[in-house]
Design a protein around this motif. Sequence first.
Motif, PDB file in Angstrom:
ATOM      1  N   VAL A  57       1.135  -1.304   0.035  1.00 47.72           N
ATOM      2  CA  VAL A  57      -0.180  -0.032   0.106  1.00 47.72           C
ATOM      3  C   VAL A  57       0.827   1.175   0.005  1.00 47.72           C
ATOM      4  O   VAL A  57       1.677   1.588   0.910  1.00 47.72           O
ATOM      5  N   GLY A  69       2.543   4.197  -3.091  1.00 49.62           N
ATOM      6  CA  GLY A  69       3.401   4.193  -4.153  1.00 49.62           C
ATOM      7  C   GLY A  69       4.642   5.231  -4.385  1.00 49.62           C
ATOM      8  O   GLY A  69       4.648   5.646  -5.345  1.00 49.62           O
ATOM      9  N   ALA A  71      -3.491   5.611  -3.602  1.00 46.89           N
ATOM     10  CA  ALA A  71      -4.537   6.668  -3.518  1.00 46.89           C
ATOM     11  C   ALA A  71      -4.275   7.654  -4.590  1.00 46.89           C
ATOM     12  O   ALA A  71      -5.513   7.863  -5.220  1.00 46.89           O
ATOM     13  N   GLY A 117       4.090   9.437  -4.245  1.00 47.26           N
ATOM     14  CA  GLY A 117       4.124   9.454  -2.991  1.00 47.26           C
ATOM     15  C   GLY A 117       3.966  11.077  -2.560  1.00 47.26           C
ATOM     16  O   GLY A 117       3.163  11.635  -3.143  1.00 47.26           O
ATOM     17  N   TRP A 143       5.758  13.263  -3.323  1.00 44.66           N
ATOM     18  CA  TRP A 143       5.926  14.395  -4.422  1.00 44.66           C
ATOM     19  C   TRP A 143       4.809  14.078  -5.303  1.00 44.66           C
ATOM     20  O   TRP A 143       4.791  15.108  -6.368  1.00 44.66           O
ATOM     21  N   ASN A 197       2.775  16.799  -3.054  1.00 45.67           N
ATOM     22  CA  ASN A 197       3.145  18.242  -2.760  1.00 45.67           C
ATOM     23  C   ASN A 197       3.624  18.946  -3.919  1.00 45.67           C
ATOM     24  O   ASN A 197       4.578  18.751  -4.618  1.00 45.67           O
ATOM     25  N   SER A 242      17.096  16.791   0.759  1.00 43.76           N
ATOM     26  CA  SER A 242      18.381  15.940   0.685  1.00 43.76           C
ATOM     27  C   SER A 242      19.041  16.167  -0.635  1.00 43.76           C
ATOM     28  O   SER A 242      18.289  16.392  -1.548  1.00 43.76           O
ATOM     29  N   THR A 264      -7.049   4.251  -5.543  1.00 45.41           N
ATOM     30  CA  THR A 264      -7.284   3.303  -4.884  1.00 45.41           C
ATOM     31  C   THR A 264      -6.929   3.479  -3.265  1.00 45.41           C
ATOM     32  O   THR A 264      -5.728   3.233  -3.115  1.00 45.41           O
ATOM     33  N   THR A 273       2.904   3.449   3.647  1.00 44.59           N
ATOM     34  CA  THR A 273       1.954   4.562   3.429  1.00 44.59           C
ATOM     35  C   THR A 273       2.650   5.961   3.783  1.00 44.59           C
ATOM     36  O   THR A 273       1.848   6.908   3.930  1.00 44.59           O
ATOM     37  N   GLY A 274       3.886   5.876   4.125  1.00 45.34           N
ATOM     38  CA  GLY A 274       4.808   7.193   4.537  1.00 45.34           C
ATOM     39  C   GLY A 274       4.445   7.793   5.797  1.00 45.34           C
ATOM     40  O   GLY A 274       3.358   7.456   6.412  1.00 45.34           O
ATOM     41  N   SER A 330       3.877  11.370   5.940  1.00 45.55           N
ATOM     42  CA  SER A 330       3.350  12.713   5.672  1.00 45.55           C
ATOM     43  C   SER A 330       2.259  12.466   4.663  1.00 45.55           C
ATOM     44  O   SER A 330       2.316  13.319   3.629  1.00 45.55           O
ATOM     45  N   THR A 364       7.942  23.672   4.968  1.00 44.14           N
ATOM     46  CA  THR A 364       6.965  23.822   3.879  1.00 44.14           C
ATOM     47  C   THR A 364       6.558  25.241   3.894  1.00 44.14           C
ATOM     48  O   THR A 364       6.643  25.946   2.741  1.00 44.14           O
ATOM     49  N   ARG A 417      12.395  20.027  12.751  1.00 43.09           N
ATOM     50  CA  ARG A 417      13.034  19.904  11.449  1.00 43.09           C
ATOM     51  C   ARG A 417      13.517  21.342  10.718  1.00 43.09           C
ATOM     52  O   ARG A 417      12.428  22.148  10.425  1.00 43.09           O
ATOM     53  N   TYR A 426       1.211  17.428   9.084  1.00 39.76           N
ATOM     54  CA  TYR A 426       0.635  16.273   9.092  1.00 39.76           C
ATOM     55  C   TYR A 426       0.485  15.703  10.278  1.00 39.76           C
ATOM     56  O   TYR A 426       1.176  16.030  11.333  1.00 39.76           O
ATOM     57  N   TYR A 455       9.203   3.206   6.477  1.00 42.76           N
ATOM     58  CA  TYR A 455       9.157   4.536   6.673  1.00 42.76           C
ATOM     59  C   TYR A 455       8.230   4.839   7.574  1.00 42.76           C
ATOM     60  O   TYR A 455       7.345   5.747   7.485  1.00 42.76           O
ATOM     61  N   ILE A 476      14.494   3.536   3.726  1.00 46.00           N
ATOM     62  CA  ILE A 476      13.478   2.927   2.976  1.00 46.00           C
ATOM     63  C   ILE A 476      13.841   1.580   2.267  1.00 46.00           C
ATOM     64  O   ILE A 476      13.388   0.371   2.347  1.00 46.00           O
TER      65      ILE A 476
END
Length: 583
Positions: A52, A54, A77, A83, A85, A88, A97, A146, A180-181, A183, A227, A371, A429, A475, A490
């Motif tokens: 789950v 991408g 989704a 993901g 990127w 955002n 990075s 999805t 699913t990350g 963020s 951000t 951060r 987030y 992650y 990762i």
Amino acid sequence: MAALPNRPGDFETTAHAIVNGETGISNGTTQPTNGETSPSAVETISADILIVGGGFGGMYGMHQYRKLGLTVKLLEAGSSFGGTWYWNRYPGARVDSETPYYSLSIPEVYRKWNWSERFPDHEELRRYFAHVDQTLDLSKDAYFNTIVTEARYDMAAGAWHLKTDDAYRVATCKYLVMATGSSYKKHFPAFKNLDTFKGQLIHSALYPTSGLSVSNKRVLVVGSGATGVQIVQTLAREKTCQLTACVRTPNLALPMHQRRLSLEEQNAAKGFYASQLQAAKQCRSGFPYDPAPRPYAQTTREERLTLWEELWARGGFSFLASNYGEFLVDREVNRELYAFWAEKVRARISDPAKREILAPLKQVHWFGTKRPSLEQDYYEVVDQEHVALLDLKAHSIDEFTASGVVTRDVQTGQTRHRDFDIVILATGYDSLTGSLLDTNLFDTSNAPLAQKWKTGTYTYLGLTIPQMPNLFLVYSPQAPTSLSNGPPIIELQIDWIGAAIKKMREEGVKYIDARSEAAVEWREAIQKMNALTLYPETDSWYMGANVPGKPREQLIYLGGVDTYARVTSDALDGWKGFDVVKE
Ligand SMILES: Cc1cc2nc3c(=O)[nH]c(=O)nc-3n(C[C@H](O)[C@H](O)[C@H](O)COP(=O)(O)OP(=O)(O)OC[C@H]3O[C@@H](n4cnc5c(N)ncnc54)[C@H](O)[C@@H]3O)c2cc1C
């Protein structure tokens, strides 16, 4: 229910939809989304491994697990890979990075790819993900648009069963990888009457894909994290835009020193990529920067200043990674480092009031415990007349109105209405745990993850969760995740999962399940390590402190990428901390 503002460009979503929570993952009861006639039967996506998400994790995972000879499918989704990127696309969105460390270590991918800048922007990153997709032929096994809305483990069948937001699409697998990350779940602060605002209200992760003109507009940016800094720095280039940037906690931003990269230098460097990207996995931060030459205590003030000037001139996160590690545990060291930073930054701001807000002489939080952003000309940009700062410590936002916000002078109590056409929420987030909790994972006793983690997060190794057999995290909370460079950690986690699955197959294992006591110990070890540092003294999203009601705990494994790799690899030997059930 109104359409979910869950795609880039969904900014037309009203403030009402945002405030009423129509912003996250749907409940799985929606009808097929393609608008065509309903399929006659439910489609079941079936694979040995389902992933789950991408982003980097999902893409690298597909490639690695295919090599094990397994069938792999991915559910995402968004409407394509990328993901973070994919979502955002806000003005100035770029990675902090540096090249080549923010990329996959797969030779066939990097051989045919060149970056244009040391710190690529979101558009270039999306082109990179398209290149990865094409090179590794991933899309054919991916299901986009999805959203996984529920997952339960069937002990008898030894399989995970997933529901999606499409009632006609379910999925099943033996091994489930949650990439699913950190963020994905957007955080919307509970401002009073936010839903009454009639202008454009945009969360940074849902920025209009076609861009948005801010010329002659009054724009409020809420949030001064990484951000917020990027957005303000970029939008302020439009001189007719009256920009107001809220600052509650100043970002202790570091110089980026962006530069163009030539084809020649990258071609020449590619012969070293394999060893450089491997080295990134064998150091603390996921960047193989050199460590400080000596411990702080063995240095003179002059030597320290020399090192700090050198790191400042390099740009990027080496200012943290190559610094004296003592600054994260020793208040005096931290104060000295802050003073160096403040002197540098104050010299760049001519407006005395702005200088006091952005780089006060009195330190407001410990350096490195939040951060930092990397900036290019943020301080010069903010110094201009058409950019105002709203110091939220002096003027709180009382409420939103149809045309703007009401602020209150914290000392006098006096209120003032301020008009805005556009409000951008750079409010971050529900980091690290939010996307997992929203996916509605149930354990083998039918307890939802939200219940299991109500008072604290319990993973084992940041890779598994007790009573969720054969479910793996990437992650994730309680791994080095956000305190390290993304791709190396990762890849390490994806490879650990691959090694675990390979071992299970060799040993005829039906499933592995992390023991609860192992998860308790893992959590305790992280919190103990945390207590030795300055992190707990700062309200940060690493500590879960940005979301009201979230347990306050260190969510990151602080031992570094190299130690994490060793400890997790040791656990595989003899399945330490796991119950193992054979076929
Ligand atoms: C603005 C921003 C800047 C960043 N900058 C840096 C940086 O400078 N350096 C760095 O190392 N890291 C940075 N990060 C962190 C970044 O997220 C990671 O580097 C990396 O992209 C994570 O990859 P991932 O594959 O683990 O997750 P992601 O890229 O977050 O992908 C997760 C995917 O899962 C999908 N998903 C989530 N839940 C579901 C569900 N239930 N069903 C279906 N799909 C779902 C999402 O749509 C998303 O596409 C940044 C993050 C943000 C938000």
